[in-house]
Design an enzyme around this catalytic site. Structure first.
Site, PDB file in Angstrom:
ATOM      1  N   MET A   1       0.986  -1.184   0.098  1.00  0.00           N
ATOM      2  CA  MET A   1      -0.149   0.145  -0.048  1.00  0.00           C
ATOM      3  C   MET A   1       0.866   1.371  -0.135  1.00  0.00           C
ATOM      4  O   MET A   1       1.660   1.575   0.939  1.00  0.00           O
ATOM      5  CB  MET A   1      -0.998  -0.074   1.299  1.00  0.00           C
ATOM      6  CG  MET A   1      -2.159  -1.109   1.355  1.00  0.00           C
ATOM      7  SD  MET A   1      -2.922  -1.552   2.639  1.00  0.00           S
ATOM      8  CE  MET A   1      -3.221   0.124   3.467  1.00  0.00           C
ATOM      9  N   CYS A  83      -4.958  -0.718  -9.683  1.00  0.00           N
ATOM     10  CA  CYS A  83      -5.033   0.723  -9.221  1.00  0.00           C
ATOM     11  C   CYS A  83      -5.786   1.458 -10.136  1.00  0.00           C
ATOM     12  O   CYS A  83      -5.239   1.602 -11.298  1.00  0.00           O
ATOM     13  CB  CYS A  83      -3.637   1.217  -9.134  1.00  0.00           C
ATOM     14  SG  CYS A  83      -3.771   3.054  -8.589  1.00  0.00           S
ATOM     15  N   LYS A 122      -2.507  -8.823  -9.442  1.00  0.00           N
ATOM     16  CA  LYS A 122      -3.319  -8.348  -8.243  1.00  0.00           C
ATOM     17  C   LYS A 122      -4.384  -7.416  -9.287  1.00  0.00           C
ATOM     18  O   LYS A 122      -3.884  -6.565  -9.870  1.00  0.00           O
ATOM     19  CB  LYS A 122      -2.695  -7.345  -7.484  1.00  0.00           C
ATOM     20  CG  LYS A 122      -3.930  -6.908  -6.425  1.00  0.00           C
ATOM     21  CD  LYS A 122      -3.350  -6.364  -5.068  1.00  0.00           C
ATOM     22  CE  LYS A 122      -4.756  -5.821  -4.161  1.00  0.00           C
ATOM     23  NZ  LYS A 122      -4.448  -4.687  -4.337  1.00  0.00           N
ATOM     24  N   ASN A 194      -9.373 -10.290  -1.642  1.00  0.00           N
ATOM     25  CA  ASN A 194      -9.175  -9.024  -1.052  1.00  0.00           C
ATOM     26  C   ASN A 194     -10.226  -8.144  -1.123  1.00  0.00           C
ATOM     27  O   ASN A 194     -10.898  -8.141  -1.903  1.00  0.00           O
ATOM     28  CB  ASN A 194      -7.820  -8.342  -1.716  1.00  0.00           C
ATOM     29  CG  ASN A 194      -7.485  -7.089  -1.244  1.00  0.00           C
ATOM     30  OD1 ASN A 194      -7.562  -6.087  -2.108  1.00  0.00           O
ATOM     31  ND2 ASN A 194      -7.068  -6.778  -0.062  1.00  0.00           N
ATOM     32  N   GLY A 195     -10.277  -7.190  -0.055  1.00  0.00           N
ATOM     33  CA  GLY A 195     -11.248  -6.226   0.044  1.00  0.00           C
ATOM     34  C   GLY A 195     -12.299  -6.424   1.113  1.00  0.00           C
ATOM     35  O   GLY A 195     -12.889  -7.306   1.348  1.00  0.00           O
ATOM     36  N   ARG A 217      -5.980  -2.316   4.481  1.00  0.00           N
ATOM     37  CA  ARG A 217      -6.298  -1.466   5.760  1.00  0.00           C
ATOM     38  C   ARG A 217      -6.480  -2.018   7.085  1.00  0.00           C
ATOM     39  O   ARG A 217      -5.863  -1.326   7.886  1.00  0.00           O
ATOM     40  CB  ARG A 217      -7.695  -0.558   5.136  1.00  0.00           C
ATOM     41  CG  ARG A 217      -7.180   0.346   3.910  1.00  0.00           C
ATOM     42  CD  ARG A 217      -8.562   0.875   3.528  1.00  0.00           C
ATOM     43  NE  ARG A 217      -9.370  -0.267   2.934  1.00  0.00           N
ATOM     44  CZ  ARG A 217     -10.479  -0.142   2.143  1.00  0.00           C
ATOM     45  NH1 ARG A 217     -10.784   1.011   1.974  1.00  0.00           N
ATOM     46  NH2 ARG A 217     -11.341  -1.084   1.758  1.00  0.00           N
TER      47      ARG A 217
HETATM   48  C1  LIG Z   1      -3.306   4.094   1.311  1.00  0.00           C
HETATM   49  C2  LIG Z   1      -3.526   2.854   0.305  1.00  0.00           C
HETATM   50  C3  LIG Z   1      -2.375   2.411  -0.715  1.00  0.00           C
HETATM   51  C4  LIG Z   1      -2.734   1.480  -1.378  1.00  0.00           C
HETATM   52  N1  LIG Z   1      -1.684   1.173  -2.433  1.00  0.00           N
HETATM   53  C5  LIG Z   1      -1.962   0.148  -3.004  1.00  0.00           C
HETATM   54  C6  LIG Z   1      -0.588  -0.259  -3.958  1.00  0.00           C
HETATM   55  O1  LIG Z   1       0.236   0.292  -3.966  1.00  0.00           O
HETATM   56  N2  LIG Z   1      -1.015  -1.503  -4.469  1.00  0.00           N
HETATM   57  C7  LIG Z   1      -2.085  -2.133  -4.512  1.00  0.00           C
HETATM   58  O2  LIG Z   1      -2.196  -3.339  -5.227  1.00  0.00           O
HETATM   59  N3  LIG Z   1      -3.238  -1.873  -3.761  1.00  0.00           N
HETATM   60  C8  LIG Z   1      -3.047  -0.872  -3.187  1.00  0.00           C
HETATM   61  N4  LIG Z   1      -3.913  -0.317  -2.227  1.00  0.00           N
HETATM   62  C9  LIG Z   1      -5.370  -1.195  -2.028  1.00  0.00           C
HETATM   63  C10 LIG Z   1      -5.373  -2.191  -1.106  1.00  0.00           C
HETATM   64  O3  LIG Z   1      -4.017  -3.146  -1.471  1.00  0.00           O
HETATM   65  C11 LIG Z   1      -6.395  -2.895  -0.959  1.00  0.00           C
HETATM   66  O4  LIG Z   1      -6.609  -3.620  -2.346  1.00  0.00           O
HETATM   67  C12 LIG Z   1      -7.881  -2.155  -0.709  1.00  0.00           C
HETATM   68  O5  LIG Z   1      -7.460  -1.502   0.087  1.00  0.00           O
HETATM   69  C13 LIG Z   1      -8.814  -3.228  -0.278  1.00  0.00           C
HETATM   70  O6  LIG Z   1      -8.229  -3.996   0.662  1.00  0.00           O
HETATM   71  P1  LIG Z   1      -8.712  -3.909   2.124  1.00  0.00           P
HETATM   72  O7  LIG Z   1     -10.170  -3.681   2.469  1.00  0.00           O
HETATM   73  O8  LIG Z   1      -8.235  -5.146   2.885  1.00  0.00           O
HETATM   74  O9  LIG Z   1      -7.720  -2.468   2.599  1.00  0.00           O
HETATM   75  C14 LIG Z   1      -3.970   0.699  -1.347  1.00  0.00           C
HETATM   76  C15 LIG Z   1      -4.767   1.067  -0.558  1.00  0.00           C
HETATM   77  C16 LIG Z   1      -4.489   2.194   0.438  1.00  0.00           C
HETATM   78  C17 LIG Z   1      -5.866   2.364   1.619  1.00  0.00           C
END
Ligand SMILES: Cc1cc2nc3c(=O)[nH]c(=O)nc-3n(C[C@H](O)[C@H](O)[C@H](O)COP(=O)(O)O)c2cc1C
Length: 310
Positions: A1, A83, A122, A194-195, A217
């Site tokens: 992230m 992304c 991903k 994921n999510g 998160r």
């Molecule tokens: C601040 C932030 C930065 C993120 N950066 C990336 C990233 O660099 N690469 C990626 O695959 N996902 C990134 N994500 C998405 C997360 O990996 C994830 O797919 C998304 O937040 C949903 O999963 P979660 O509900 O467990 O957070 C980012 C999410 C956040 C909040």
């Protein structure tokens, strides 16, 4: 992230769980190849097992970066096709590539042929109005021809126009059933969901249907939740470090890295979540802000420790 799971954060997470698989922030191949910034790939040996995530769609750049990532010692290379940010779309990588599965498959097969470590992807379930199951089913069937077999799937569509990256992580509805169906349709693939997954109990429910769970998160905001994964999933015994021990080990690391020129604020901000749920959580966070403002750690170490309950 991005802005979160840098090498320092991963060091902290590894103090809590020895076994969860960690990933870097997305690193754009353009910044590595043309910015000549390969030092972004540096990481601590303690972080293993750790995968690096690349963002890009130029085959030769991806191949060059994959070779460098392998030389640096990463355990896996993951290609970001999820992304949705404008900046990333302009660079022709991230979620917009879900509309070009043949190009993604070409990138992945070349990356796979260039290195000996696993390559994974991903992605989202779809983009914009491509939100039916057939879209992701077709996407996966084209991608798997590249020879890769690990798919991390953020169980939402990405909306390329009109939603910010932040909104794109909450507004499009979660469709876990699509991910479960992918596992049924492609049992030979490793499907990681994921999510919106918040804790070990949610994770165990998903693990009845898929091969793995990725937590973003919830783990950043409350890193100590990884302890539950260590104990309840990996069945590690309870001799895991307490929060106070984790804090002290991490502060030792911070002091060492400051001597190497790393920024105190960048390293300290990862501690915000460590006191999550504790009695003095707010005071703990305020103390960290004071340390960052003062750019001085020494005088505050004991106080910080006393603010943790355990
Ligand atoms: C601040 C932030 C930065 C993120 N950066 C990336 C990233 O660099 N690469 C990626 O695959 N996902 C990134 N994500 C998405 C997360 O990996 C994830 O797919 C998304 O937040 C949903 O999963 P979660 O509900 O467990 O957070 C980012 C999410 C956040 C909040």
């Amino acid at each position: 992230m991005m802005q979160c799971t840098d090498m320092h954060d991963r060091y902290l997470l590894r103090l809590i769980s020895k076994r969860v698989f960690l990933y870097t922030e997305m690193i754009a191949t353009g910044s590595l190849v043309y910015g000549k910034c390969f030092d972004q790939l540096e990481f601590n040996v303690e972080e293993h097992p750790v995968g690096v995530q690349l963002g890009g769609s130029n085959v030769s750049d991806l191949v060059e970066c994959s070779k460098r990532c392998e030389e640096y010692g990463y355990d896996e290379i993951n290609l970001n096709v999820g992304c949705p940010s404008d900046r990333v779309q302009k660079g022709k990588f991230g979620a917009c590539l879900m509309l070009e599965p043949n190009l993604v498959a070409e990138c992945l097969s070349n990356m796979k042929n260039a290195v000996n470590i696993p390559i994974s992807i991903k992605c989202r379930l779809g983009v914009d109005n491509h939100d039916d199951y057939e879209f992701i089913q077709n996407f996966v069937s084209i991608i798997k021809e590249s020879g890769i077999n690990v798919f991390v799937i953020h169980a939402r569509n990405g909306i390329l126009k009109g939603l910010s990256p932040r909104q794109n992580r909450s507004i499009p509805p979660l469709k876990y059933d699509y991910v479960y169906k992918l596992k049924q349709d492609f049992p030979e693939l490793e499907i990681i969901i994921n999510g919106g997954i918040k804790n070990i109990d949610d994770s165990l429910t998903h693990l009845d249907k898929v091969d793995g769970v990725m937590i973003g998160r919830a783990a950043y905001d409350n890193p100590f939740m990884l302890r539950d994964i260590e104990t309840k999933f990996y069945k590690t015994d309870s001799s895991i470090n307490s929060k106070k021990e984790i804090l002290n080990l991490y502060l030792e690391y911070v002091e060492k890295q400051m001597l190497n020129g790393h920024s105190l604020s960048r390293m300290m901000k990862h501690l915000f979540g460590l006191s999550r749920g504790d009695k003095y959580a707010k005071t703990f966070r305020i103390k960290i802000l004071e340390i960052i403002k003062d750019n001085n750690l020494k005088n505050y170490k004991k106080e910080l420790e006393e603010l943790l309950v355990y």
